[in-house]
Design an enzyme around this catalytic site. Structure first.
Site, PDB file in Angstrom:
ATOM      1  N   SER A 284     -29.951 -30.631 -69.804  1.00  0.00           N
ATOM      2  CA  SER A 284     -30.355 -30.088 -68.508  1.00  0.00           C
ATOM      3  C   SER A 284     -31.419 -29.017 -68.685  1.00  0.00           C
ATOM      4  O   SER A 284     -31.434 -28.293 -69.696  1.00  0.00           O
ATOM      5  CB  SER A 284     -29.116 -29.476 -67.848  1.00  0.00           C
ATOM      6  OG  SER A 284     -29.477 -28.648 -66.776  1.00  0.00           O
TER       7      SER A 284
ATOM      8  N   TYR B 147     -22.614 -40.529 -60.784  1.00  0.00           N
ATOM      9  CA  TYR B 147     -23.873 -40.585 -60.018  1.00  0.00           C
ATOM     10  C   TYR B 147     -25.034 -41.092 -60.882  1.00  0.00           C
ATOM     11  O   TYR B 147     -25.605 -42.159 -60.608  1.00  0.00           O
ATOM     12  CB  TYR B 147     -24.139 -39.196 -59.445  1.00  0.00           C
ATOM     13  CG  TYR B 147     -25.465 -39.010 -58.743  1.00  0.00           C
ATOM     14  CD1 TYR B 147     -25.965 -39.964 -57.863  1.00  0.00           C
ATOM     15  CD2 TYR B 147     -26.207 -37.846 -58.941  1.00  0.00           C
ATOM     16  CE1 TYR B 147     -27.173 -39.774 -57.203  1.00  0.00           C
ATOM     17  CE2 TYR B 147     -27.403 -37.631 -58.279  1.00  0.00           C
ATOM     18  CZ  TYR B 147     -27.894 -38.601 -57.417  1.00  0.00           C
ATOM     19  OH  TYR B 147     -29.079 -38.394 -56.776  1.00  0.00           O
ATOM     20  N   ILE B 148     -25.367 -40.382 -61.923  1.00  0.00           N
ATOM     21  CA  ILE B 148     -26.516 -40.814 -62.745  1.00  0.00           C
ATOM     22  C   ILE B 148     -26.107 -42.033 -63.580  1.00  0.00           C
ATOM     23  O   ILE B 148     -26.888 -42.967 -63.777  1.00  0.00           O
ATOM     24  CB  ILE B 148     -27.027 -39.672 -63.642  1.00  0.00           C
ATOM     25  CG1 ILE B 148     -27.325 -38.422 -62.804  1.00  0.00           C
ATOM     26  CG2 ILE B 148     -28.291 -40.099 -64.390  1.00  0.00           C
ATOM     27  CD1 ILE B 148     -27.648 -37.177 -63.612  1.00  0.00           C
TER      28      ILE B 148
ATOM     29  N   ILE C  59     -29.573 -21.797 -46.406  1.00  0.00           N
ATOM     30  CA  ILE C  59     -30.608 -21.697 -47.438  1.00  0.00           C
ATOM     31  C   ILE C  59     -30.343 -20.408 -48.203  1.00  0.00           C
ATOM     32  O   ILE C  59     -30.313 -19.317 -47.614  1.00  0.00           O
ATOM     33  CB  ILE C  59     -32.017 -21.707 -46.798  1.00  0.00           C
ATOM     34  CG1 ILE C  59     -32.222 -23.078 -46.134  1.00  0.00           C
ATOM     35  CG2 ILE C  59     -33.098 -21.387 -47.823  1.00  0.00           C
ATOM     36  CD1 ILE C  59     -33.549 -23.270 -45.461  1.00  0.00           C
ATOM     37  N   PHE C  60     -30.111 -20.568 -49.498  1.00  0.00           N
ATOM     38  CA  PHE C  60     -29.688 -19.424 -50.292  1.00  0.00           C
ATOM     39  C   PHE C  60     -30.875 -18.524 -50.664  1.00  0.00           C
ATOM     40  O   PHE C  60     -31.377 -18.571 -51.779  1.00  0.00           O
ATOM     41  CB  PHE C  60     -28.953 -19.892 -51.555  1.00  0.00           C
ATOM     42  CG  PHE C  60     -27.669 -20.629 -51.281  1.00  0.00           C
ATOM     43  CD1 PHE C  60     -26.808 -20.245 -50.253  1.00  0.00           C
ATOM     44  CD2 PHE C  60     -27.288 -21.721 -52.064  1.00  0.00           C
ATOM     45  CE1 PHE C  60     -25.618 -20.933 -50.009  1.00  0.00           C
ATOM     46  CE2 PHE C  60     -26.096 -22.409 -51.830  1.00  0.00           C
ATOM     47  CZ  PHE C  60     -25.268 -22.011 -50.792  1.00  0.00           C
TER      48      PHE C  60
ATOM     49  N   ASP D 295     -28.597 -18.315 -59.418  1.00  0.00           N
ATOM     50  CA  ASP D 295     -29.717 -19.223 -59.156  1.00  0.00           C
ATOM     51  C   ASP D 295     -30.984 -18.764 -59.884  1.00  0.00           C
ATOM     52  O   ASP D 295     -31.296 -17.580 -59.919  1.00  0.00           O
ATOM     53  CB  ASP D 295     -30.014 -19.306 -57.645  1.00  0.00           C
ATOM     54  CG  ASP D 295     -29.358 -20.508 -56.988  1.00  0.00           C
ATOM     55  OD1 ASP D 295     -28.910 -21.404 -57.726  1.00  0.00           O
ATOM     56  OD2 ASP D 295     -29.291 -20.543 -55.745  1.00  0.00           O
TER      57      ASP D 295
ATOM     58  N   ASN E 201     -33.759 -31.677 -61.365  1.00  0.00           N
ATOM     59  CA  ASN E 201     -32.728 -31.881 -60.325  1.00  0.00           C
ATOM     60  C   ASN E 201     -32.697 -33.321 -59.819  1.00  0.00           C
ATOM     61  O   ASN E 201     -33.564 -33.704 -59.014  1.00  0.00           O
ATOM     62  CB  ASN E 201     -32.989 -30.930 -59.155  1.00  0.00           C
ATOM     63  CG  ASN E 201     -32.645 -29.502 -59.486  1.00  0.00           C
ATOM     64  OD1 ASN E 201     -33.109 -28.958 -60.490  1.00  0.00           O
ATOM     65  ND2 ASN E 201     -31.823 -28.869 -58.670  1.00  0.00           N
TER      66      ASN E 201
ATOM     67  N   LYS F 221     -24.067 -27.251 -72.342  1.00  0.00           N
ATOM     68  CA  LYS F 221     -25.245 -28.101 -72.605  1.00  0.00           C
ATOM     69  C   LYS F 221     -25.995 -27.590 -73.844  1.00  0.00           C
ATOM     70  O   LYS F 221     -26.450 -28.370 -74.674  1.00  0.00           O
ATOM     71  CB  LYS F 221     -26.178 -28.140 -71.388  1.00  0.00           C
ATOM     72  CG  LYS F 221     -25.591 -28.873 -70.198  1.00  0.00           C
ATOM     73  CD  LYS F 221     -25.394 -30.363 -70.469  1.00  0.00           C
ATOM     74  CE  LYS F 221     -24.637 -31.073 -69.380  1.00  0.00           C
ATOM     75  NZ  LYS F 221     -24.200 -32.429 -69.740  1.00  0.00           N
TER      76      LYS F 221
ATOM     77  N   ASN G  11     -14.345 -38.031 -61.237  1.00  0.00           N
ATOM     78  CA  ASN G  11     -15.311 -37.625 -60.220  1.00  0.00           C
ATOM     79  C   ASN G  11     -16.117 -38.840 -59.744  1.00  0.00           C
ATOM     80  O   ASN G  11     -17.307 -38.737 -59.458  1.00  0.00           O
ATOM     81  CB  ASN G  11     -16.231 -36.531 -60.793  1.00  0.00           C
ATOM     82  CG  ASN G  11     -17.054 -35.849 -59.713  1.00  0.00           C
ATOM     83  OD1 ASN G  11     -16.734 -35.927 -58.533  1.00  0.00           O
ATOM     84  ND2 ASN G  11     -18.134 -35.199 -60.110  1.00  0.00           N
TER      85      ASN G  11
ATOM     86  N   ARG H  66     -27.768 -17.115 -53.865  1.00  0.00           N
ATOM     87  CA  ARG H  66     -26.570 -17.575 -54.570  1.00  0.00           C
ATOM     88  C   ARG H  66     -26.609 -17.018 -55.992  1.00  0.00           C
ATOM     89  O   ARG H  66     -27.632 -17.118 -56.669  1.00  0.00           O
ATOM     90  CB  ARG H  66     -26.552 -19.103 -54.597  1.00  0.00           C
ATOM     91  CG  ARG H  66     -25.335 -19.695 -55.285  1.00  0.00           C
ATOM     92  CD  ARG H  66     -25.251 -21.189 -55.085  1.00  0.00           C
ATOM     93  NE  ARG H  66     -26.318 -21.912 -55.776  1.00  0.00           N
ATOM     94  CZ  ARG H  66     -26.416 -23.247 -55.783  1.00  0.00           C
ATOM     95  NH1 ARG H  66     -25.535 -23.984 -55.110  1.00  0.00           N
ATOM     96  NH2 ARG H  66     -27.398 -23.843 -56.424  1.00  0.00           N
TER      97      ARG H  66
ATOM     98  N   TYR I 212     -20.882 -23.896 -67.877  1.00  0.00           N
ATOM     99  CA  TYR I 212     -21.458 -25.245 -67.831  1.00  0.00           C
ATOM    100  C   TYR I 212     -22.778 -25.280 -68.614  1.00  0.00           C
ATOM    101  O   TYR I 212     -22.992 -26.132 -69.474  1.00  0.00           O
ATOM    102  CB  TYR I 212     -21.703 -25.676 -66.376  1.00  0.00           C
ATOM    103  CG  TYR I 212     -22.680 -26.808 -66.262  1.00  0.00           C
ATOM    104  CD1 TYR I 212     -22.297 -28.106 -66.550  1.00  0.00           C
ATOM    105  CD2 TYR I 212     -24.015 -26.575 -65.911  1.00  0.00           C
ATOM    106  CE1 TYR I 212     -23.205 -29.143 -66.492  1.00  0.00           C
ATOM    107  CE2 TYR I 212     -24.932 -27.604 -65.849  1.00  0.00           C
ATOM    108  CZ  TYR I 212     -24.531 -28.882 -66.140  1.00  0.00           C
ATOM    109  OH  TYR I 212     -25.441 -29.898 -66.092  1.00  0.00           O
TER     110      TYR I 212
END
Ligand code: UFG
Length: 337
Positions: free
Chosen positions: A125, A11-12, A218-219, A299, A180, A154, A35, A296, A150
């Site tokens: 990140s 993606y990026i 919506i979490f 978060d 994000n 980083k 991916n 979630r 994860y």
């Protein structure tokens, strides 16, 4: 300059490859396609008119990686994206994350030393800040204990880079701490391709709008924020891609103030989940089916960047509006039909 981009069909990575070409550089992509898919190269070609050289190589395979360096003696810099990135999966399969993310980086650094490539841009990140005590968060904010394997990778990767750069003459790095990333190239020829059910907000929103998902959850609406939902700093992926181009240029032009520099790459604006939903509906004219669910696990309540250092030192600034960015995400989703 010839720039090796690991994870360059992701993606990026793919958006960065486009911006490198736009800036006159020659990217070489290394990706294991775990991916992403090879069709992304066609998207890049349609946008830029250029065929990019591509190696289907896993960065954890040092022999294969070394061969790429041997075949490309004129590589001037590396942008290292290739890594596993799903927070939830990392909790279930931590070893996969430690292996892919740490071994991959160590292999890159080994090859850089051996082949005398001096410049590394690393995808870090804002996760390293955890829930910051002071907002907006600056690069000097303390690193908080990671909330997932994860996030831990980083943090450890940043340390591996610092130690390696300190030990090796001629090696330098820029660590970009992304907030994000969202949206897609305005052409809608490349964008985010989540595998299975999206874990991130924007692909979930666009898939719900497209009728692929029934309802967005919506979490949590009981956070200590104005509307009760979490706040993030959503950065347009093309803007983010450009930060990589100015970073490689900065290193090659010898402009660094220290051998490892760190920059927050965000807009400086916090946006809540409800605000995203409302803006998306307004921009696209599509009504979103959503409900409020539980928080979630893991978060962060709220985080947004102080990007002043990136603005002043890198000479980089987020340019796209949230409206444009959400429209680009929707255009991309519709192109997938
Ligand atoms: N959200 C929802 N519903 C969804 C998905 C997300 O309400 O279906 C909310 C989340 O609770 C959060 C916001 O939307 O408040 C953004 O969630 P994302 O999953 O899109 O992004 P995160 O901020 O959780 O994750 C991002 C990166 C990670 C990184 C993390 C660090 O995707 O790589 O920031 O905090 F680790």
């Amino acid at each position: 300059m010839k720039i090796l981009v690991t994870g360059g069909t992701g993606y990026i990575g793919s958006h960065t490859v486009v911006e490198l070409i736009n800036a006159g550089h020659t990217p070489v992509i290394v990706d294991n396609l775990s991916n992403s898919n090879i069709g992304v190269l066609d998207g890049i070609k349609s946008i830029t008119g250029e065929s990019v050289s591509f190696y289907q190589v896993d960065v954890t395979d040092i022999q294969a990686l070394d061969k790429v360096f041997s075949e490309n003696h004129d590589i001037k810099g590396i942008i290292h994206f290739a890594a596993s990135k799903a927070v939830g999966e990392s909790v279930k399969e931590p070893l996969k994350y430690y292996r892919n993310n740490l071994v991959g980086l160590m292999n890159i650094l080994e090859c850089m030393k051996k082949h005398k490539v001096g410049s590394l841009v690393f995808s870090s990140s804002c996760t390293v800040y955890g829930q910051p005590d002071i907002l907006p968060v600056t690069e000097n904010a303390p690193i908080k204990p990671a909330l997932s394997p994860y996030g831990n990778t980083k943090q450890i990767c940043e340390e591996i880079i610092r130690d390696t750069v300190a030990s090796c003459e001629g090696l330098h790095a820029i660590l970009l701490r992304y907030f994000n990333p969202i949206g897609a190239h305005p052409s809608a020829l490349i964008g985010e391709l989540p595998l299975g059910v999206p874990q991130n907000l924007i692909p979930y929103v666009t898939q719900t709008a497209a009728g692929i998902r029934e309802c967005l959850t919506i979490f949590g609406d009981d956070y200590d924020t104005p509307d009760g939902s979490c706040i993030r700093d959503y950065i347009n992926v093309t803007d983010l891609a450009k930060a990589h181009v100015v970073s490689v240029d900065r290193m090659e032009n010898g402009k660094q103030e220290s051998d490892v520099e760190v920059f927050n790459i965000g807009t400086g604006r916090g946006t809540s989940v409800f605000e995203i939903v409302n803006m998306f509906e307004k921009v696209t004219g599509v009504k979103l089916n959503y409900k409020v669910g539980h928080r979630r696990e893991g978060d962060i309540e709220k985080v947004w960047a102080d990007a002043t250092i990136a603005n002043n030192t890198l000479g980089w600034k987020a340019e796209k509006t949230m409206e444009e960015t959400l429209a680009s995400a929707w255009k991309w989703q519709q192109s997938l039909k």
